[in-house]
Design an enzyme around this catalytic site. Structure first.
Site, mmCIF file in Angstrom:
data_model
loop_
_atom_site.group_PDB
_atom_site.id
_atom_site.type_symbol
_atom_site.label_atom_id
_atom_site.label_comp_id
_atom_site.label_asym_id
_atom_site.label_seq_id
_atom_site.Cartn_x
_atom_site.Cartn_y
_atom_site.Cartn_z
ATOM 1 N N PHE A 137 -3.406 -9.000 -16.902
ATOM 2 C CA PHE A 137 -2.105 -8.658 -17.117
ATOM 3 C C PHE A 137 -1.896 -8.844 -18.605
ATOM 4 O O PHE A 137 -2.049 -10.526 -19.098
ATOM 5 C CB PHE A 137 -1.371 -9.289 -16.176
ATOM 6 C CG PHE A 137 -1.283 -8.652 -14.820
ATOM 7 C CD1 PHE A 137 -2.130 -8.599 -13.725
ATOM 8 C CD2 PHE A 137 -0.676 -7.868 -14.410
ATOM 9 C CE1 PHE A 137 -2.498 -8.538 -12.494
ATOM 10 C CE2 PHE A 137 -0.287 -6.985 -13.071
ATOM 11 C CZ PHE A 137 -1.164 -6.989 -12.414
ATOM 12 N N GLY A 184 3.768 -8.497 -23.166
ATOM 13 C CA GLY A 184 4.717 -9.942 -24.320
ATOM 14 C C GLY A 184 3.909 -9.945 -25.195
ATOM 15 O O GLY A 184 2.667 -9.624 -25.797
ATOM 16 N N TYR A 223 1.413 -12.439 -24.519
ATOM 17 C CA TYR A 223 0.626 -12.358 -24.278
ATOM 18 C C TYR A 223 -0.222 -11.764 -24.776
ATOM 19 O O TYR A 223 -2.038 -12.125 -24.992
ATOM 20 C CB TYR A 223 0.772 -13.030 -22.729
ATOM 21 C CG TYR A 223 0.648 -14.386 -22.611
ATOM 22 C CD1 TYR A 223 0.637 -15.373 -21.696
ATOM 23 C CD2 TYR A 223 2.308 -14.368 -21.971
ATOM 24 C CE1 TYR A 223 0.928 -16.591 -21.873
ATOM 25 C CE2 TYR A 223 3.261 -15.048 -21.730
ATOM 26 C CZ TYR A 223 2.536 -16.622 -21.399
ATOM 27 O OH TYR A 223 3.553 -17.595 -21.433
ATOM 28 N N HIS A 265 11.474 2.701 0.119
ATOM 29 C CA HIS A 265 9.603 3.042 -0.155
ATOM 30 C C HIS A 265 10.147 4.755 -0.566
ATOM 31 O O HIS A 265 10.483 4.894 -0.711
ATOM 32 C CB HIS A 265 8.593 3.279 0.338
ATOM 33 C CG HIS A 265 7.452 3.048 0.975
ATOM 34 N ND1 HIS A 265 6.583 4.014 0.631
ATOM 35 C CD2 HIS A 265 6.244 2.397 1.221
ATOM 36 C CE1 HIS A 265 5.473 3.709 0.626
ATOM 37 N NE2 HIS A 265 5.668 2.972 1.070
ATOM 38 N N TRP A 296 7.588 6.779 -0.753
ATOM 39 C CA TRP A 296 6.801 8.057 0.105
ATOM 40 C C TRP A 296 7.644 8.550 1.251
ATOM 41 O O TRP A 296 7.802 9.403 1.984
ATOM 42 C CB TRP A 296 5.631 7.820 0.401
ATOM 43 C CG TRP A 296 4.514 7.299 -0.374
ATOM 44 C CD1 TRP A 296 4.007 6.743 -1.385
ATOM 45 C CD2 TRP A 296 3.886 9.069 -0.504
ATOM 46 N NE1 TRP A 296 3.319 7.649 -2.355
ATOM 47 C CE2 TRP A 296 3.199 8.909 -1.435
ATOM 48 C CE3 TRP A 296 3.554 10.261 -0.074
ATOM 49 C CZ2 TRP A 296 2.319 9.845 -1.728
ATOM 50 C CZ3 TRP A 296 3.383 11.329 -0.641
ATOM 51 C CH2 TRP A 296 2.285 10.978 -1.643
ATOM 52 N N THR A 307 6.992 4.394 9.497
ATOM 53 C CA THR A 307 5.570 3.553 9.344
ATOM 54 C C THR A 307 5.386 1.986 10.457
ATOM 55 O O THR A 307 4.909 1.147 9.357
ATOM 56 C CB THR A 307 4.517 4.046 8.736
ATOM 57 O OG1 THR A 307 4.770 3.566 7.201
ATOM 58 C CG2 THR A 307 3.585 4.920 8.148
ATOM 59 N N GLU A 367 3.706 -6.194 5.075
ATOM 60 C CA GLU A 367 4.914 -4.921 5.244
ATOM 61 C C GLU A 367 6.097 -4.990 6.150
ATOM 62 O O GLU A 367 6.863 -4.343 6.102
ATOM 63 C CB GLU A 367 4.821 -3.364 4.593
ATOM 64 C CG GLU A 367 5.369 -2.633 3.975
ATOM 65 C CD GLU A 367 5.042 -1.330 2.656
ATOM 66 O OE1 GLU A 367 5.261 -1.674 1.832
ATOM 67 O OE2 GLU A 367 4.872 -0.394 3.470
ATOM 68 N N ARG A 417 -9.927 -2.777 0.691
ATOM 69 C CA ARG A 417 -10.036 -3.557 1.592
ATOM 70 C C ARG A 417 -10.997 -4.314 2.183
ATOM 71 O O ARG A 417 -12.284 -3.477 1.996
ATOM 72 C CB ARG A 417 -9.394 -2.224 2.931
ATOM 73 C CG ARG A 417 -8.039 -1.724 2.595
ATOM 74 C CD ARG A 417 -7.192 -2.314 3.225
ATOM 75 N NE ARG A 417 -5.867 -2.731 3.017
ATOM 76 C CZ ARG A 417 -4.772 -1.246 3.464
ATOM 77 N NH1 ARG A 417 -4.816 -0.520 4.107
ATOM 78 N NH2 ARG A 417 -3.642 -0.952 3.205
#
Ligand code: GAL
Length: 214
Positions: free
Chosen positions: A23, A26, A28, A96, A98, A108, A164, A212
């Site tokens: 990441f 700015g 950084y 969300h 979607w 979901t 979630e 995953r």
């Protein structure tokens, strides 16, 4: 304590490829990114296929550095538009992208009665990518999800969308005081965006196959 050649050979043989995410936001970016990549080119996973993913808000300032063979760099812009104090609140949840238009029966939520995250119905489907609020509220949410996940583990179940699902249950029982629109975390894969005038933060592509464990 180890033979680097043995490790290298094994991974070269199995054609391992490595993604390095960084990441650079700015100041950084100016201060660290050039050195980070230049030194990684000397020391990081030499001999393997490497892709640097640079998440940044200033794509044009990413230094141009000559990379070794089978090494590449991809710039991923994060933030695209104002994401300001209008998003603050005592307890903040994100609708969300979607599901904001779909009927509730398509949400979901976790539907397994054995899970602590089980819900029959709710009011919105929230995206766990973004949540916020006052410290005590966020801590309460985090504790709730943690305890639910741990209890599920003891019972050998895992909620459909993991943290979630627990977050959705929490916000069903403890209503957020501020809902932020899907503009605040938009998936560019969704073509139909008539309602969305501004995109502020956008999803990076999902790589479930690579990320995953199961
Ligand atoms: C997907 C998203 C997941 C999860 C899921 C819920 O679009 O990539 O992270 O939020 O929806 O159904």
């Amino acid at each position: 304590m180890f033979d680097p050649n043995l490790f290298d050979q094994k991974h070269i043989q199995s054609q391992s490829s490595v993604a390095l995410t960084v990441f650079a936001v700015g100041k950084y970016l100016d201060v660290y990114l050039g050195n980070f990549i230049t030194s990684a080119e000397k020391h990081f996973m030499l001999g393997l296929q490497v892709t640097y993913y640079v998440f940044t808000d200033q794509a044009d300032k990413v230094p141009i550095i000559e990379l070794g063979p089978r090494r590449s760099l991809k710039v991923i812009q994060e933030f695209k538009g104002r994401f300001g104090s209008e998003a603050l609140g005592d307890s903040v949840a994100l609708v969300h992208a979607w599901y904001y238009k779909l009927p509730k029966d398509k949400f979901t939520y976790d539907r397994n009665p054995k899970s602590k995250a089980y819900m029959e119905t709710g009011d919105y489907y929230y995206h766990a990518a973004i949540f916020g609020g006052l410290c005590d509220n966020v801590k309460d949410l985090a504790d709730y999800c943690f305890l639910g996940i741990m209890e599920d583990k003891l019972n050998n179940v895992e909620a459909l969308w993991h943290d979630e699902s627990h977050l959705n249950k929490y916000f069903w029982l403890h209503k957020p005081s501020r809902l932020v629109s899907p503009e605040y975390c938009w998936d560019p894969v969704i073509n139909e965006k008539r309602d969305i005038n501004v995109t502020r933060l956008i999803w990076a592509p999902k790589h479930y196959d690579k990320l995953r464990t199961r």
